[in-house]
Write an enzyme that holds these catalytic residues in place. Structure first.
Site, short mmCIF file in Angstrom:
data_model
loop_
_atom_site.label_atom_id
_atom_site.label_comp_id
_atom_site.label_asym_id
_atom_site.label_seq_id
_atom_site.Cartn_x
_atom_site.Cartn_y
_atom_site.Cartn_z
N ASN A 1 -15.72 1.08 34.51
CA ASN A 1 -17.12 0.90 34.13
C ASN A 1 -17.33 -0.56 33.73
O ASN A 1 -16.95 -0.97 32.64
CB ASN A 1 -17.45 1.83 32.94
CG ASN A 1 -18.88 1.63 32.46
OD1 ASN A 1 -19.71 1.01 33.14
ND2 ASN A 1 -19.19 2.14 31.26
N TRP A 2 -17.97 -1.31 34.62
CA TRP A 2 -18.17 -2.74 34.37
C TRP A 2 -19.31 -3.02 33.39
O TRP A 2 -19.51 -4.15 32.99
CB TRP A 2 -18.46 -3.46 35.69
CG TRP A 2 -17.24 -3.72 36.52
CD1 TRP A 2 -16.04 -3.09 36.44
CD2 TRP A 2 -17.12 -4.69 37.55
NE1 TRP A 2 -15.18 -3.62 37.36
CE2 TRP A 2 -15.81 -4.60 38.06
CE3 TRP A 2 -17.99 -5.62 38.11
CZ2 TRP A 2 -15.36 -5.42 39.10
CZ3 TRP A 2 -17.54 -6.43 39.14
CH2 TRP A 2 -16.23 -6.33 39.62
N LYS A 3 -20.10 -2.00 33.10
CA LYS A 3 -21.29 -2.20 32.24
C LYS A 3 -22.12 -3.37 32.80
O LYS A 3 -22.15 -3.55 34.01
CB LYS A 3 -20.88 -2.42 30.79
CG LYS A 3 -19.85 -1.41 30.31
CD LYS A 3 -19.64 -1.45 28.84
CE LYS A 3 -18.46 -0.56 28.48
NZ LYS A 3 -18.49 -0.07 27.13
N HIS B 1 -23.51 8.25 29.47
CA HIS B 1 -22.63 7.36 28.71
C HIS B 1 -23.23 7.17 27.32
O HIS B 1 -24.45 7.13 27.16
CB HIS B 1 -22.49 6.01 29.43
CG HIS B 1 -21.41 5.15 28.85
ND1 HIS B 1 -21.61 4.41 27.71
CD2 HIS B 1 -20.13 4.93 29.24
CE1 HIS B 1 -20.48 3.77 27.43
NE2 HIS B 1 -19.58 4.06 28.34
N GLU C 1 -23.63 4.68 25.54
CA GLU C 1 -24.56 3.54 25.43
C GLU C 1 -25.94 3.92 25.96
O GLU C 1 -26.96 3.44 25.46
CB GLU C 1 -23.98 2.32 26.15
CG GLU C 1 -22.80 1.74 25.38
CD GLU C 1 -21.76 1.03 26.23
OE1 GLU C 1 -22.02 0.73 27.41
OE2 GLU C 1 -20.65 0.80 25.70
N GLU D 1 -15.19 10.70 25.71
CA GLU D 1 -15.17 9.34 25.17
C GLU D 1 -15.61 9.35 23.71
O GLU D 1 -16.82 9.37 23.43
CB GLU D 1 -16.13 8.45 25.95
CG GLU D 1 -15.80 8.29 27.41
CD GLU D 1 -16.33 6.96 27.93
OE1 GLU D 1 -15.51 6.11 28.26
OE2 GLU D 1 -17.55 6.79 27.98
N GLY E 1 -14.81 0.24 23.23
CA GLY E 1 -14.91 -1.20 23.01
C GLY E 1 -14.40 -1.67 21.66
O GLY E 1 -14.63 -2.82 21.27
N SER F 1 -11.22 2.41 24.85
CA SER F 1 -10.15 1.42 24.60
C SER F 1 -8.85 1.72 25.34
O SER F 1 -7.76 1.48 24.82
CB SER F 1 -9.91 1.27 23.09
OG SER F 1 -11.04 0.69 22.48
N GLY G 1 -13.48 0.61 30.39
CA GLY G 1 -14.52 -0.41 30.29
C GLY G 1 -13.91 -1.80 30.30
O GLY G 1 -13.58 -2.34 31.36
N GLY G 2 -13.71 -2.38 29.12
CA GLY G 2 -13.24 -3.76 28.99
C GLY G 2 -12.03 -4.10 29.85
O GLY G 2 -12.03 -5.13 30.55
C1 PEP Z 1 -16.58 2.74 28.47
O1 PEP Z 1 -17.38 1.86 28.70
O2 PEP Z 1 -16.83 3.89 28.82
C2 PEP Z 1 -15.34 2.42 27.78
C3 PEP Z 1 -14.46 3.36 27.61
O3 PEP Z 1 -15.18 1.14 27.37
P1 PEP Z 1 -13.81 0.50 26.76
O4 PEP Z 1 -12.71 0.85 27.70
O5 PEP Z 1 -14.09 -0.97 26.72
O6 PEP Z 1 -13.61 1.11 25.42
#
Ligand code: PEP
Length: 241
Positions: A14-16, A96, A98, A166, A172, A206, A227-228
């Protein structure tokens, strides 16, 4: 439509709201996907770049990060599931945290979006998870049950829908539940009702190159939403390798 039972482990990047044309060019040149091991790698850039990935397509699939619950009409700024399908997109994240937090998305919206995706042969990746406060109140499972029972459409089944657990406090932040906690919560999610007991349930929050192996080795974890770490190509290659 892709049949999820053909794969054993899913890695969803997930590049957001990150990435640009030169980043995509370099990333796709360096990305190492081994398609012979039953892994399914899905890259979810911002919607405007989906077509750039298609031009460079390797052994990975494309996903969107969100979609309209509407099919067509006077809905300025929206993108339909039908158009995702036209562009060869196979997966789409929905609900998600967010989107729920900043765009006021409710379980009912999640259900409508997932329904539209299924109608257009796209796999919804339905995100659920608790806040830190809810975790401290011991209401994690109640929160997730509610999100699942209200957010997953009746058309969903284990071959066409993925659930992503999640914990919001882990996204994050560099914090994660312990491996034992992830194991227990995934087992508990499967028991919420019979319908979802055999769904692909992936973990997100994470995930990185150091912890991914232990997480995806759990028998009730079918992959990861990243994500990150998915933006760092060396780390992402290690995660999917
Ligand atoms: C996400 O965006 O769904 C996510 C899990 O981000 P991260 O891996 O950065 O925690």
């Amino acid at each position: 439509m892709i049949n999820l039972s053909e794969f054993s482990i899913f890695f969803i990047a997930n590049w957001k709201l990150n990435g640009n044309l030169s980043f995509i060019k370099e990333y796709t040149q360096l990305l190492k996907v081994n398609s012979s091991n039953g892994n399914c790698v899905v890259i979810c850039p911002t919607a405007i770049y989906l077509n750039n990935f298609k031009q460079n397509e390797g052994n990975y699939y494309l996903g969107a990060q969100d979609i309209s619950k509407y099919e067509t009409g006077a809905f300025t700024g929206e993108i339909s599931s039908k158009s995702l399908n036209e562009f060869g997109v196979n997966f789409c994240i929905v609900g998600h945290s967010e989107r729920r937090q900043y765009f006021n998305e409710k379980n009912e919206d999640v259900k409508e979006k997932a329904t539209k995706l299924l109608e257009n042969e796209i796999i919804p990746i339905i995100c659920v998870g608790e806040t830190l406060e809810e975790k401290k109140n011991n209401s994690t499972l109640d929160v997730i049950s509610n999100q699942i029972l209200k957010g997953i459409p009746s058309e969903s089944n284990e071959q066409n829908t993925i659930i992503a657990y999640e914990p919001i406090w882990a996204i994050g932040t560099g914090l994660t539940p312990s491996i034992e906690e992830i194991d227990i919560i995934h087992q508990s999610i499967r028991k919420i009702n019979n319908k979802i007991s055999n769904y692909k349930i992936i973990y997100g929050g994470s995930v990185n190159a150091k912890n991914s192996h232990d997480i995806i080795s759990l028998s009730d974890v079918d992959g990861a939403l990243i994500g990150g770490a998915s933006l760092k190509i060396d780390d992402f290659n290690k995660i999917i390798g």
